[in-house]
Design an enzyme around this catalytic site. Structure first.
Site, PDB file in Angstrom:
ATOM      1  CG  LEU A 230      42.426  64.482  54.555  1.00 37.58           C
ATOM      2  CD1 LEU A 230      43.140  65.831  54.869  1.00 37.58           C
ATOM      3  CD2 LEU A 230      41.900  64.767  52.942  1.00 37.58           C
TER       4      LEU A 230
ATOM      5  CB  SER B  42      35.900  62.853  59.371  1.00 36.27           C
ATOM      6  OG  SER B  42      36.555  63.602  60.053  1.00 36.27           O
ATOM      7  CE  LYS B  43      37.664  62.141  52.008  1.00 30.51           C
ATOM      8  NZ  LYS B  43      38.389  60.907  51.804  1.00 30.51           N
ATOM      9  NE  ARG B  44      37.391  69.484  60.771  1.00 25.89           N
ATOM     10  CZ  ARG B  44      38.121  70.907  60.309  1.00 25.89           C
ATOM     11  NH1 ARG B  44      38.127  71.409  59.181  1.00 25.89           N
ATOM     12  NH2 ARG B  44      38.882  71.375  61.445  1.00 25.89           N
ATOM     13  CD  GLN B  45      38.167  63.371  63.118  1.00 23.43           C
ATOM     14  OE1 GLN B  45      37.667  62.545  62.260  1.00 23.43           O
ATOM     15  NE2 GLN B  45      37.345  63.768  64.198  1.00 23.43           N
TER      16      GLN B  45
END
Ligand code: GLU
Ligand code: ZN
Length: 317
Positions: free
Chosen positions: A252, A246-249
């Site tokens: 990005l 995900s974006k958090r992981q």
């Protein structure tokens, strides 16, 4: 032995993210550790999906990370051009060679027909059941065909530098696969073989998502009378639950990490640590990782990226 020639061959269909940087770093380290030649090849063969702004962004991100190359679209080299979109004549030549050997046939099946012919399976690629092998004359009048390769009933075995022995019966796994789409675009499988051979690539290190394409490529090498390189497939980066990042992981983009204060040494140190090349995390410039490179140390299973990836990168989001 001739010196090692390796490459990073991204498709400019999006921004570089941690997963692609991971493969790029390891391919670069393998070549630099061997004192070889690094090639950057842009696989922009599909005009629908490729964007030149992504090529420029990829080049900028690689430079920012400190992963350089000796031949590539921006600096040229003995095997130019280094963008696949400018190499179509070579793919067409290889296709003619296969066609003259009677190894290729037109397929007029539509997507819908293929879906109904194949037994249920996950969407995406299913083995082609060979419907048009014997000619499909009625359909021939109506639309432009794709071209498929006649795949022999045979098991391909090769030894991957990380995964070990890999065995695949291509006829069952893929069937007669496409070498040129009905819109005239040459298939990745054909283009990558023609280009790696033409650029005299000796070592291919890339993501595990391409492991099961490798037998098809080895078959094409043989049918074209070419020698395959040595392969190593590095694990994919996944979230702790085994799903997509995900974006958090770390799904990005490097560009956005950079915009939020990430530093290249942090990202490189983090990726090298996750790969198994560093015992503990520390920020390291690319050159200092070269002596740490050892294929035998690279993780074999999926590499789990936690929510802390962003923090390790030095970015604050
Ligand atoms: N262009 C392919 C991709 O970005 C990789 C090709 C390769 O390394 O063989 O997925
Ligand atoms: Zn068909």
């Amino acid at each position: 032995m001739d010196s090692m020639r390796g490459r990073f061959a991204p498709s400019p269909t999006g921004e570089l993210h941690l997963g692609s940087a991971f493969a790029a770093l390891l391919a670069w380290l393998q070549v630099r550790a061997a004192g070889g030649t690094m090639v950057l090849r842009i696989e922009d063969i599909d005009p629908e999906r490729s964007r030149s702004l992504y090529t420029e962004a990829l080049i900028a991100d690689m430079k920012w990370l400190g992963l350089n190359w000796d031949e590539g679209p921006d600096i040229g080299g003995p095997f130019a051009p280094y963008c696949q979109s400018q190499r179509r004549h070579l793919f067409e030549e290889a296709l003619q060679y296969l066609a003259e050997a009677g190894l290729v046939y037109p397929c007029y099946c539509t997507r819908g027909e293929l879906a109904s012919l194949a037994p249920h399976g996950s969407e995406g690629e299913r083995p082609y059941p060979g419907k048009c092998r014997g000619g499909n004359v009625l359909a021939a009048q109506k639309r432009k065909p794709s071209l498929r390769l006649i795949v022999p009933q045979e098991t391909i075995v090769f030894k991957d530098g990380i995964k070990g022995v890999f065995v695949q019966d291509i006829a069952t796994a893929a069937g007669d696969f496409i070498v040129r789409r009905s819109d005239g675009v040459h298939a990745y499988q054909l283009a990558v073989v023609v280009d790696d051979a033409a650029m005299q690539i000796t070592h291919v290190l890339r993501g595990e998502d391409l492991l099961d394409s490798t037998p098809r490529q080895i078959l094409l090498y043989r049918l074209l009378g070419l020698t395959p390189p040595v392969f190593a497939h590095v694990p994919l980066l996944v979230a702790a639950d085994g799903h997509r990042l995900s974006k958090r992981q770390g799904d990005l983009s490097l560009a956005s990490l950079r915009a939020h204060g990430a530093r290249p040494e942090n990202i490189l140190g983090y990726l090298a640590w996750k790969a198994g090349l560093l015992d503990v995390f520390s920020p390291v410039p690319a050159a200092d990782l070269v002596p740490e490179f050892d294929l035998a140390r690279i993780a074999k299973g999926p590499v789990i990226i936690g929510d802390d990836a962003v923090a390790y990168s030095g970015a604050s989001l």
